[in-house]
Scaffold this motif. Structure first.
Motif, short mmCIF file in Angstrom:
data_model
loop_
_atom_site.label_atom_id
_atom_site.label_comp_id
_atom_site.label_asym_id
_atom_site.label_seq_id
_atom_site.Cartn_x
_atom_site.Cartn_y
_atom_site.Cartn_z
N GLU A 165 22.43 47.56 1.33
CA GLU A 165 22.29 48.31 0.07
C GLU A 165 20.97 47.95 -0.62
N VAL A 166 20.69 46.65 -0.62
CA VAL A 166 19.46 46.18 -1.25
C VAL A 166 18.25 46.75 -0.51
N ILE A 167 18.34 46.73 0.83
CA ILE A 167 17.23 47.24 1.62
C ILE A 167 17.03 48.73 1.38
N LYS A 168 18.13 49.43 1.24
CA LYS A 168 18.06 50.88 0.97
C LYS A 168 17.33 51.14 -0.35
N LYS A 169 17.73 50.39 -1.37
CA LYS A 169 17.10 50.55 -2.69
C LYS A 169 15.60 50.22 -2.61
N LEU A 170 15.31 49.18 -1.84
CA LEU A 170 13.91 48.79 -1.69
C LEU A 170 13.11 49.90 -1.04
N MET A 171 13.74 50.56 -0.03
CA MET A 171 13.05 51.64 0.66
C MET A 171 12.76 52.79 -0.29
N MET A 172 13.72 53.01 -1.21
CA MET A 172 13.51 54.07 -2.19
C MET A 172 12.32 53.75 -3.10
N LEU A 173 12.08 52.45 -3.26
CA LEU A 173 10.92 52.03 -4.06
C LEU A 173 9.64 51.98 -3.22
N GLY A 174 9.82 52.29 -1.95
CA GLY A 174 8.65 52.27 -1.07
C GLY A 174 8.37 50.91 -0.50
N MET B 215 9.26 48.45 2.36
CA MET B 215 9.94 48.37 3.65
C MET B 215 10.21 46.90 3.96
N ALA B 216 11.37 46.43 3.57
CA ALA B 216 11.63 45.00 3.71
C ALA B 216 12.66 44.73 4.80
N SER B 217 12.51 43.60 5.47
CA SER B 217 13.54 43.18 6.41
C SER B 217 14.49 42.24 5.67
N ILE B 218 15.58 41.85 6.33
CA ILE B 218 16.62 41.11 5.64
C ILE B 218 16.17 39.70 5.20
N SER B 219 15.22 39.15 5.94
CA SER B 219 14.81 37.77 5.62
C SER B 219 13.55 37.71 4.76
N GLN B 220 13.06 38.88 4.37
CA GLN B 220 11.81 38.91 3.63
C GLN B 220 12.02 38.57 2.15
N SER B 221 11.03 37.95 1.54
CA SER B 221 11.18 37.73 0.10
C SER B 221 10.42 38.81 -0.66
N VAL B 222 10.94 39.14 -1.83
CA VAL B 222 10.28 40.14 -2.67
C VAL B 222 9.87 39.47 -3.98
N ASP B 223 8.88 40.06 -4.66
CA ASP B 223 8.42 39.41 -5.89
C ASP B 223 9.39 39.65 -7.04
N PHE B 224 9.15 38.93 -8.13
CA PHE B 224 10.08 38.98 -9.26
C PHE B 224 10.26 40.39 -9.81
N ASP B 225 9.17 41.12 -9.98
CA ASP B 225 9.24 42.45 -10.59
C ASP B 225 10.08 43.40 -9.74
N THR B 226 9.85 43.37 -8.43
CA THR B 226 10.63 44.21 -7.53
C THR B 226 12.11 43.81 -7.57
N ALA B 227 12.34 42.50 -7.48
CA ALA B 227 13.71 42.01 -7.48
C ALA B 227 14.43 42.41 -8.76
N SER B 228 13.74 42.37 -9.89
CA SER B 228 14.43 42.68 -11.14
C SER B 228 14.73 44.18 -11.25
N LEU B 229 13.85 45.01 -10.70
CA LEU B 229 14.13 46.46 -10.68
C LEU B 229 15.42 46.74 -9.91
N ILE B 230 15.50 46.13 -8.72
CA ILE B 230 16.67 46.30 -7.87
C ILE B 230 17.93 45.79 -8.57
N ALA B 231 17.79 44.59 -9.11
CA ALA B 231 18.95 43.94 -9.72
C ALA B 231 19.47 44.77 -10.89
N GLU B 232 18.55 45.30 -11.70
CA GLU B 232 18.98 46.11 -12.84
C GLU B 232 19.69 47.36 -12.37
N ASP B 233 19.25 47.89 -11.25
CA ASP B 233 19.90 49.06 -10.65
C ASP B 233 21.35 48.76 -10.32
N PHE B 234 21.61 47.52 -9.96
CA PHE B 234 22.98 47.11 -9.64
C PHE B 234 23.71 46.57 -10.87
#
Ligand code: GDP
Length: 471
Positions: A11-20, A22-41
């Motif tokens: 689900e997280v990866i799907k949301k990330l793809m929507m943001l453009g 392309m992350a794999s399961i073990s990849q780390s994302v920066d704070f701003d991206t992570a907070s966008l995703i998290a707020e979505d949830f």
């Protein structure tokens, strides 16, 4: 992130793809991206702050506006060589020193204070931008205002330009002192013209750079200059909170024969008191005594006050920050960690070889030679060891005995080993105190043996990368 959000990773990866993204399961994302995703949830996001021991120990909180009080400006004198920096500092000191009851003689503590119209100004006593820049390079911002001295009979010179650039980079206020106006050939207008070419537009030319025409030698207009410094200080709204634990910067420090480590410090916030526990760089101690710039003993020093302090266990470096601390144990811990880190950095930067890491360095192609200093109790063993070790040379590694001799391992042996990237091998000898300490601090590997055979075995093993690690 998906674990913390308690949603499937897909689900997280799907949301990330929507943001453009392309992350794999073990990849780390920066704070701003992570907070966008998290707020979505529907999660609430806060940045985690990890406090280090130092953060907790120094507790460098911001003061509330109502706690702040005016403090006097800290001023540095800069300019080209021979334009009159030293003369100006002398002129200011001799005309305006704050008298003490003792009528004390001015002491050199790296800074002094003068009184102008019932207000005070702190001057750093080292002219030139080298000291200033050295401190800034270490992260210390101690000055508020720079007096730029330009000789009216000379003009803007390379070091003047440097000084202007340093002052601008440090965001300090600039007051220009056009000096030597007593001299024939003095041309203040030409100086002003030249200043404009460097972005400093004099007031009478419609700009906001204050210029004062002075003669440091004849002591002309010194008072005017100081008043202008105060004017610029007022525009900067300089404040500090005297009612907190002190912190500041070491201006200079030395080892005094009779008094031990002595440091001149500038208090930048809070009030420093006798008995305070202080950490300054890798130095630690309780303030045993404080002296002001007249050599007078004082019990406390507030913001912008330079003082000489006694009681540190070692000599800190100019530019080191100092903090008053409550927790002595934690302070010692922090100092220990800093020392360790400094040592590692020293070793890391020089990369002294040790027997343990020798093989790795050979593999990495960093070295081909194993340099050795041999010390033994008798001449016979020196020769025997030398020959057997040199015989170990093979196609990949050459063993070089760069120095050998009879007697204890001395500091000079350690210095040589350090400078030549060598290890020290000792037979039936020990390092003396100085050698042991300097080997420890510089990371020089000293190996002590009683039998030649063990030495050869160990060094041979190290050359093949088969040395058992020692702890
Ligand atoms: P620094 O290298 O910038 O510290 O310059 P100094 O203060 O050592 O001065 C250099 C030379 O200029 C010395 O010989 C001073 O006596 C002289 N000097 C400094 N200020 C004045 C001044 O106002 N008038 C005159 N005539 N000479 C000055």
């Amino acid at each position: 992130l998906s674990e913390r959000l308690e949603v499937p990773a897909t689900e997280v990866i799907k949301k990330l793809m929507m943001l453009g993204v392309m992350a794999s399961i073990s990849q780390s994302v920066d704070f701003d991206t992570a907070s966008l995703i998290a707020e979505d949830f529907g999660a609430i996001v806060e940045r985690e702050i990890i406090l280090t021991d130092e953060d907790i120990l120094f507790n460098d909180f911001e003061d509330a506006p109502e706690q702040l009080e005016d403090r006097s400006p800290v001023v540095v004198v800069m300019g080209h060589v021979d334009h009159g920096k030293t003369s100006l500092l002398d002129a200011i000191r001799s005309t305006n020193v704050i008298e003490t009851e003792a009528g004390g003689i001015t002491q050199h503590i790296g800074a002094y204070r003068v009184r102008v119209n019932e207000r005070k100004i702190t001057f750093l006593d080292t002219p030139g931008h080298e000291a200033f820049t050295a401190m800034r390079a270490r992260g210390a911002q101690v000055t508020d205002i720079a007096i730029l001295v330009v000789a009216a009979d000379d003009g803007i010179m390379p070091q003047t330009v440097e000084a202007i650039n340093h002052a601008k980079a440090a965001n300090v206020g600039i007051v220009v002192a056009i000096n030597k106006i007593d001299k024939e050939g003095a041309n203040p207008d030409r100086i002003k013209q030249e200043l404009t070419e460097h972005g400093l537009i004099p007031e009478d030319w419609g700009g906001d750079t204050i210029c004062v025409e002075i003669s440091a030698k004849k002591r002309m207009n010194i008072e005017d200059l100081l008043e202008m410094v105060l004017l610029v200080a007022d525009m900067r709204d300089l404040k500090a909170n005297p009612n907190r634990k002190a912190k500041g910067t070491v201006i200079e420090a030395k080892l005094d024969k009779g008094r031990g480590p002595v440091a001149s410090v500038l208090v930048q916030n809070g009030t420093l008191k006798i008995g305070d526990t202080v950490v300054a760089g890798t130095a630690f101690g309780h303030i045993r005594a404080m002296l002001d710039d007249k050599g007078k003993k004082i019990k406390k020093a507030g913001p912008s006050v330079p003082v000489e302090i006694l009681g540190l266990d070692e000599v800190p470096e100019g530019g080191d920050e100092f903090y008053v601390v409550d927790d002595e144990r934690m302070a010692k811990n922090v100092v220990e960690k800093r020392k360790q880190k400094a040592k590692e950095e020293r070793i890391g930067s020089h990369n002294v070889v040790t027997l343990d890491d020798f093989f790795d360095k050979v593999k990495e192609g960093q070295i081909k030679d194993l340099n050795i200093v041999i010390k033994a109790d008798v001449n016979g063993s020196v020769e025997a060891v030398k020959q057997s070790l040199e015989k170990l040379s093979n196609e990949e590694v050459r063993v070089n005995v760069i120095h050998s001799g009879v007697g204890a391992i001395r500091e000079s042996d350690v210095m040589l080993a350090y400078a030549s990237n060598a290890i020290i091998v000792g037979f039936n000898v020990r390092p003396d105190m100085g050698a042991a300490a300097s080997a420890e601090s510089q990371g020089v590997d000293i190996r002590l043996y009683r039998v030649i055979y063990t030495a050869i075995e160990e060094i041979e093993a190290a050359m093949k990368g088969m040395l058992e690690p020692t702890f």
